[in-house]
Design an enzyme around this catalytic site. Structure first.
Site, PDB file in Angstrom:
ATOM      1  N   VAL A  77     -58.899  18.462  66.430  1.00  0.00           N
ATOM      2  CA  VAL A  77     -59.620  17.786  67.519  1.00  0.00           C
ATOM      3  C   VAL A  77     -60.892  17.040  66.708  1.00  0.00           C
ATOM      4  CG1 VAL A  77     -60.986  19.460  68.256  1.00  0.00           C
ATOM      5  CG2 VAL A  77     -60.306  17.757  70.042  1.00  0.00           C
ATOM      6  N   THR A 128     -48.683  16.792  62.471  1.00  0.00           N
ATOM      7  CA  THR A 128     -48.989  16.840  60.989  1.00  0.00           C
ATOM      8  C   THR A 128     -47.979  16.718  60.084  1.00  0.00           C
ATOM      9  OG1 THR A 128     -50.664  18.762  61.682  1.00  0.00           O
ATOM     10  CG2 THR A 128     -49.880  18.830  59.550  1.00  0.00           C
ATOM     11  N   HIS A 157     -52.056   3.519  53.100  1.00  0.00           N
ATOM     12  CA  HIS A 157     -52.792   4.309  53.937  1.00  0.00           C
ATOM     13  C   HIS A 157     -54.292   4.338  53.528  1.00  0.00           C
ATOM     14  CE1 HIS A 157     -48.932   5.495  55.647  1.00  0.00           C
ATOM     15  NE2 HIS A 157     -49.623   5.818  56.625  1.00  0.00           N
ATOM     16  N   LYS A 170     -56.320   9.872  53.180  1.00  0.00           N
ATOM     17  CA  LYS A 170     -54.989  10.487  53.398  1.00  0.00           C
ATOM     18  C   LYS A 170     -54.806  11.217  51.970  1.00  0.00           C
ATOM     19  CE  LYS A 170     -50.356   9.693  54.922  1.00  0.00           C
ATOM     20  NZ  LYS A 170     -50.329  10.820  56.143  1.00  0.00           N
ATOM     21  N   GLY A 227     -45.565  10.955  55.235  1.00  0.00           N
ATOM     22  CA  GLY A 227     -44.586  11.385  56.022  1.00  0.00           C
ATOM     23  C   GLY A 227     -43.470  10.293  56.313  1.00  0.00           C
ATOM     24  N   THR A 228     -44.231   9.365  57.019  1.00  0.00           N
ATOM     25  CA  THR A 228     -43.218   8.324  57.342  1.00  0.00           C
ATOM     26  C   THR A 228     -42.358   7.647  56.275  1.00  0.00           C
ATOM     27  OG1 THR A 228     -45.077   7.561  59.030  1.00  0.00           O
ATOM     28  CG2 THR A 228     -43.129   6.086  58.582  1.00  0.00           C
TER      29      THR A 228
END
Length: 249
Positions: free
Chosen positions: A9, A88, A143, A147, A153-154
């Site tokens: 969060v 994640t 990105h 990162k 991951g994409t």
């Protein structure tokens, strides 16, 4: 109104989920920091997640953290019987296996990207790669400079889509002094500034080039998609789900 807990969060995506939660209510967050609250949302250490899920009567967890923290909260979700949306990335094989184990006990949706545009892009890529089966392929992603996992991951998911259509071997960050092989695909990761996320596949043949790309203008698009997935997941049977299931619903 769906009662949501957010793992990670205190991160950028965690804040974006809170901001995007207009049709849901974020009632508690999990983080390893010493922060007591984020935007009036109480923050609890992941080690205490199972008790917090019960205390705050959470309907579903949305996770944008790191693999270790995500797995801790996944165990808590199993203990409390709460569905989990996992955003994640960067899991190793053992981590993915543990998520698979959790999905035998609870509904668990795992996605590397919560953009509807990326879902469409992957389908277009599948068709293009299958049709233009002798074209050279190069995959690039960009990105922000914070990162930690590369390729994204994409990008890894896009590579999976490509490899379902063609037997290609990824070459990461091309270097050296040799011609390109026919059965390879270059995969490149760039990290700069505050870029939300850009992905592009280039298919190059004789005298023509096809480029398929997607650019996220704001991380809120991912937060909104994750919340849509969370609402959709509540009440589902235990099992492994993907964001494409939500888009197709």
């Amino acid at each position: 109104m769906t009662r949501v807990a957010v793992n990670g969060v205190t991160g950028q995506m965690g804040g974006a989920v809170i901001e995007a939660a207009t049709d849901s209510e974020v009632v508690v967050g999990f983080a390893t920091s010493d922060t007591d609250a984020v935007d009036d949302v109480p923050v609890v250490h992941p080690a205490e997640a199972a008790a917090a899920l019960r205390e705050y009567d959470v309907d579903v967890v949305v996770d944008f953290a790191v693999p270790k923290g995500a797995l801790t909260v996944a165990e808590a979700c199993v203990e409390a019987g709460v569905p989990m949306v996992v955003g994640t990335t960067g899991f190793d094989e053992d981590g993915l296996a543990r998520l698979q184990d959790a999905s035998e006990e609870i509904p668990l949706l795992k996605a590397t990207n919560f953009s509807q545009g990326i879902q469409v892009l992957q389908r277009l890529i599948s068709e293009a790669v299958g049709t233009l089966d002798d074209y050279d392929l190069e995959l690039m992603e960009t990105h922000h400079n914070r990162k930690v996992d590369a390729p994204s991951g994409t990008a890894s998911s896009i590579l999976d889509v490509i490899q379902e259509e063609r037997d290609v071997e990824p070459v990461y960050g091309r270097e050296g002094h040799a011609p390109r092989e026919d059965d390879e695909i270059g995969v490149f990761a760039r990290r700069a500034g505050d870029v939300r996320g850009e992905h592009e596949l280039v298919l190059a043949g004789n005298d023509e080039v096809l480029s398929l790309s997607h650019r996220a203008e704001d991380r809120g698009v991912f937060a909104a998609g994750a919340l849509d997935a969370a609402t959709w997941l509540v009440g589902r049977d235990s099992g492994w789900y993907e964001f494409g299931d939500v888009v197709d619903a």
